[in-house]
Design a protein around this motif. Sequence first.
Motif, PDB file in Angstrom:
ATOM      1  N   CYS A  99       4.310  69.580  54.177  1.00 51.58           N
ATOM      2  CA  CYS A  99       4.698  70.734  54.657  1.00 51.58           C
ATOM      3  C   CYS A  99       4.336  71.042  56.007  1.00 51.58           C
ATOM      4  N   THR A 100       4.165  72.234  56.497  1.00 52.67           N
ATOM      5  CA  THR A 100       3.764  72.398  58.020  1.00 52.67           C
ATOM      6  C   THR A 100       2.233  71.851  58.365  1.00 52.67           C
ATOM      7  N   CYS A 113      10.808  71.693  48.958  1.00 53.92           N
ATOM      8  CA  CYS A 113      10.234  72.465  47.568  1.00 53.92           C
ATOM      9  C   CYS A 113       8.761  72.390  48.090  1.00 53.92           C
ATOM     10  N   CYS A 114       8.412  73.780  48.268  1.00 47.79           N
ATOM     11  CA  CYS A 114       7.228  73.997  49.035  1.00 47.79           C
ATOM     12  C   CYS A 114       5.802  74.235  48.050  1.00 47.79           C
ATOM     13  N   GLY A 115       4.923  73.439  48.687  1.00 49.31           N
ATOM     14  CA  GLY A 115       3.744  73.513  48.000  1.00 49.31           C
ATOM     15  C   GLY A 115       2.566  73.920  48.843  1.00 49.31           C
ATOM     16  N   TRP A 116       2.858  74.807  49.645  1.00 51.37           N
ATOM     17  CA  TRP A 116       2.148  75.290  50.799  1.00 51.37           C
ATOM     18  C   TRP A 116       0.714  75.757  50.277  1.00 51.37           C
ATOM     19  N   GLY A 117       0.683  76.333  49.240  1.00 49.96           N
ATOM     20  CA  GLY A 117      -0.602  76.962  48.792  1.00 49.96           C
ATOM     21  C   GLY A 117      -1.732  75.820  48.309  1.00 49.96           C
ATOM     22  N   GLY A 118      -1.382  74.633  47.792  1.00 52.07           N
ATOM     23  CA  GLY A 118      -1.779  73.687  47.137  1.00 52.07           C
ATOM     24  C   GLY A 118      -1.685  73.747  45.683  1.00 52.07           C
ATOM     25  N   LYS A 135       0.097  73.258  42.127  1.00 53.52           N
ATOM     26  CA  LYS A 135       1.218  72.682  41.628  1.00 53.52           C
ATOM     27  C   LYS A 135       2.404  73.713  41.168  1.00 53.52           C
ATOM     28  N   ASN A 136       3.874  72.901  41.442  1.00 55.25           N
ATOM     29  CA  ASN A 136       4.920  73.776  41.047  1.00 55.25           C
ATOM     30  C   ASN A 136       5.560  73.047  39.836  1.00 55.25           C
ATOM     31  N   ARG A 137       6.464  74.023  39.414  1.00 59.04           N
ATOM     32  CA  ARG A 137       7.258  73.312  38.226  1.00 59.04           C
ATOM     33  C   ARG A 137       8.366  72.535  39.007  1.00 59.04           C
ATOM     34  N   VAL A 138       8.178  71.385  39.439  1.00 60.10           N
ATOM     35  CA  VAL A 138       9.205  70.803  40.429  1.00 60.10           C
ATOM     36  C   VAL A 138      10.436  70.569  39.532  1.00 60.10           C
ATOM     37  N   GLU A 139      10.614  70.671  38.335  1.00 60.35           N
ATOM     38  CA  GLU A 139      11.829  70.300  37.427  1.00 60.35           C
ATOM     39  C   GLU A 139      12.825  71.330  37.645  1.00 60.35           C
ATOM     40  N   VAL A 140      12.196  72.428  37.885  1.00 58.36           N
ATOM     41  CA  VAL A 140      13.308  73.560  38.248  1.00 58.36           C
ATOM     42  C   VAL A 140      14.422  73.307  39.362  1.00 58.36           C
ATOM     43  N   TRP A 141      13.740  72.512  40.346  1.00 60.95           N
ATOM     44  CA  TRP A 141      14.540  72.153  41.594  1.00 60.95           C
ATOM     45  C   TRP A 141      15.216  71.067  41.457  1.00 60.95           C
ATOM     46  N   GLN A 142      15.293  70.151  40.243  1.00 56.64           N
ATOM     47  CA  GLN A 142      15.655  69.016  40.307  1.00 56.64           C
ATOM     48  C   GLN A 142      17.142  68.881  40.440  1.00 56.64           C
ATOM     49  N   ASP A 143      18.000  69.907  40.000  1.00 58.80           N
ATOM     50  CA  ASP A 143      19.354  69.801  40.219  1.00 58.80           C
ATOM     51  C   ASP A 143      19.763  70.431  41.294  1.00 58.80           C
ATOM     52  N   TYR A 144      19.116  70.814  42.141  1.00 52.06           N
ATOM     53  CA  TYR A 144      19.342  71.580  43.532  1.00 52.06           C
ATOM     54  C   TYR A 144      20.009  70.506  44.390  1.00 52.06           C
ATOM     55  N   TRP A 178       9.218  67.157  49.291  1.00 52.11           N
ATOM     56  CA  TRP A 178       8.013  67.957  48.366  1.00 52.11           C
ATOM     57  C   TRP A 178       6.815  67.585  48.817  1.00 52.11           C
ATOM     58  N   ALA A 179       5.847  68.218  48.074  1.00 51.87           N
ATOM     59  CA  ALA A 179       4.522  68.147  48.250  1.00 51.87           C
ATOM     60  C   ALA A 179       4.012  66.947  47.672  1.00 51.87           C
ATOM     61  N   VAL A 180       4.088  65.741  47.956  1.00 50.55           N
ATOM     62  CA  VAL A 180       3.733  64.426  47.439  1.00 50.55           C
ATOM     63  C   VAL A 180       2.432  64.409  47.084  1.00 50.55           C
TER      64      VAL A 180
END
Length: 318
Positions: free
Chosen positions: A297-298, A211-216, A218-227, A234-236
Amino acid sequence: MNKKERVLAALENREVDHVPGAFWFHFPQEQATGQACVDAHLKWYRDTDQDFIKIMCDGYFGYPNETLVNMEDVSQLYDMKPLGSDHRFIREQVERAQAIVKAVDGECCVFYNVFCPLSFFRLQTSWETMMDCIKADPEAVKYACSVIAEDAKALVKGLIQEAGCDGIYYCVQNAETFRFTAEEYRSLVTPYDKEVLDYANGLSRHNILHCCGWGGDKNRVEVWQDYEAAAINWAVYVENLDIPSGREFFGGKPALGGLDNRKEGVLYSGSEEEIRKAVRELIETCGKKGFLLGADCTIPGDLPAEHVRWVLEEARSR
């Protein structure tokens, strides 16, 4: 346990003798393709003695479909056709993976980075073009993503069944809080994310979701919750979601991560003792079941290999 047994046990949420870990970065242009890329991956693996290899898809970030390359109007997306499994875009990546898998000869697990369809679209065009097309004709972009998904699945099949990868490292993006609402993301992006991921899960039960947070941002991580995936990364430090909280959020699935990938983080800027202390604290908090050490991330390309060795040495002493 050997490296492969240890990583597979962690991905299957089983107790391990010690916590495995691995880290990766984008190689410079002269090592981005061909044998130089294969050699660079193997050198990094051997220099660090890490527990598994995640192969970077450097050199193949775009999706060279002539419709996208030559697009002047969003309506042209309806003419897109898949590249096909024999296209060099797919074949060269499979051959890269196959060479690395062959070189390690079963010593460790190998995973290959695969982007989600909308990221392939954006990497070939641009953020601006992607958003302009979505605003002008979201159905056209959805159609394009369905075409890209076919090629992504062909790539996944080649990587797992032909090259011998243990699974894919599936990178989902584009869920920044400023970009889409959760409802928009689930309508526009999720179906094609899942089409590829579900296909991969039919070929291997050891795929990792990034769940990429490469640019710094914040994401809506809930959209990936059921993947569905064997483990989640994820980007802790971007999402402010620590490993125990994230594991609960993602339904108890194994977690990969725990260390900041940025230059201000302890992995890059810390002393040996600071790095070892951070690892000790992570293992004390997260335990030895369903946890793999990694970064958000990388990592920076100039991070010394010895920093990674300190992480792994400390984990192996716990």
